[in-house]
Design an enzyme around this catalytic site. Structure first.
Site, PDB file in Angstrom:
ATOM      1  N   GLU A  34      -8.165  -2.677  -1.317  1.00 30.29           N
ATOM      2  CA  GLU A  34      -8.628  -4.060  -1.462  1.00 30.29           C
ATOM      3  C   GLU A  34      -8.523  -4.588  -2.892  1.00 30.29           C
ATOM      4  O   GLU A  34      -8.168  -5.747  -3.086  1.00 30.29           O
ATOM      5  CB  GLU A  34     -10.078  -4.193  -0.978  1.00 30.29           C
ATOM      6  CG  GLU A  34     -10.255  -4.047   0.510  1.00 30.29           C
ATOM      7  CD  GLU A  34      -9.616  -5.159   1.326  1.00 30.29           C
ATOM      8  OE1 GLU A  34      -9.206  -6.199   0.769  1.00 30.29           O
ATOM      9  OE2 GLU A  34      -9.526  -4.980   2.549  1.00 30.29           O
ATOM     10  N   ASP A  47      -8.379 -16.270   0.781  1.00 26.89           N
ATOM     11  CA  ASP A  47      -7.610 -15.326   1.592  1.00 26.89           C
ATOM     12  C   ASP A  47      -7.706 -15.753   3.051  1.00 26.89           C
ATOM     13  O   ASP A  47      -8.807 -15.770   3.609  1.00 26.89           O
ATOM     14  CB  ASP A  47      -8.172 -13.912   1.393  1.00 26.89           C
ATOM     15  CG  ASP A  47      -7.497 -12.880   2.275  1.00 26.89           C
ATOM     16  OD1 ASP A  47      -6.261 -12.852   2.308  1.00 26.89           O
ATOM     17  OD2 ASP A  47      -8.219 -12.107   2.922  1.00 26.89           O
TER      18      ASP A  47
END
Length: 145
Positions: A34, A47
């Protein structure tokens, strides 16, 4: 290697997985995929149409779901996402809710945890999360060598 220690360690991992508890090596690799396991600056970025924050790139809805099993989680999504401790508790809370034997029909694996983290409650069976899992698996493989 002492076989008794191996059996004890294996039992611990099985108990952790059955309870939705993400093992530390799996958690670290999800974090690495991540954010390279750093607190990003800025903390959040857009996102797929919504903000993702912190080292685990947690979205508001994920944090809200995680609170149902993970407690107050600092009472604020972005405040929680700004620390490793709270972010990890959020991931554990989310998995305690969704990565269960009752939902998966098997004890959860790191693959299940990674795919649920990436794709939501049903991410474990969504083909779109397979590439994400392969990235986590690559990290795990490198950590075990």
């Amino acid at each position: 290697m002492n076989p008794q220690i191996t059996r004890s360690g294996l039992l611990l991992l099985i108990v952790m997985a059955a309870s939705g508890q993400v093992p530390s090596d799996c958690l670290k690799c999800i974090c690495f995929v991540e954010s390279t396991c750093t607190i990003p600056s800025p903390l959040c970025h857009m996102d797929v149409g919504s903000l993702s924050c912190g080292p685990y790139q947690i979205k508001l809805g994920y944090w809200q779901d995680a609170r149902l099993k993970g407690g107050s989680l600092d009472g604020d999504w972005q405040k929680c996402s700004a620390t490793f401790d709270c972010s990890e508790r959020a991931v554990q809370g989310y998995m305690a809710r969704y990565a269960t034997y009752a939902r998966l029909e098997h004890n959860p694996t790191c693959e299940d945890f990674a795919r649920i983290h990436n794709g939501g409650p049903n991410g474990f069976k969504n083909p779109a999360t397979e590439k994400y899992w392969l990235r986590v698996k690559k990290c795990l493989d490198m950590s075990n060598n």
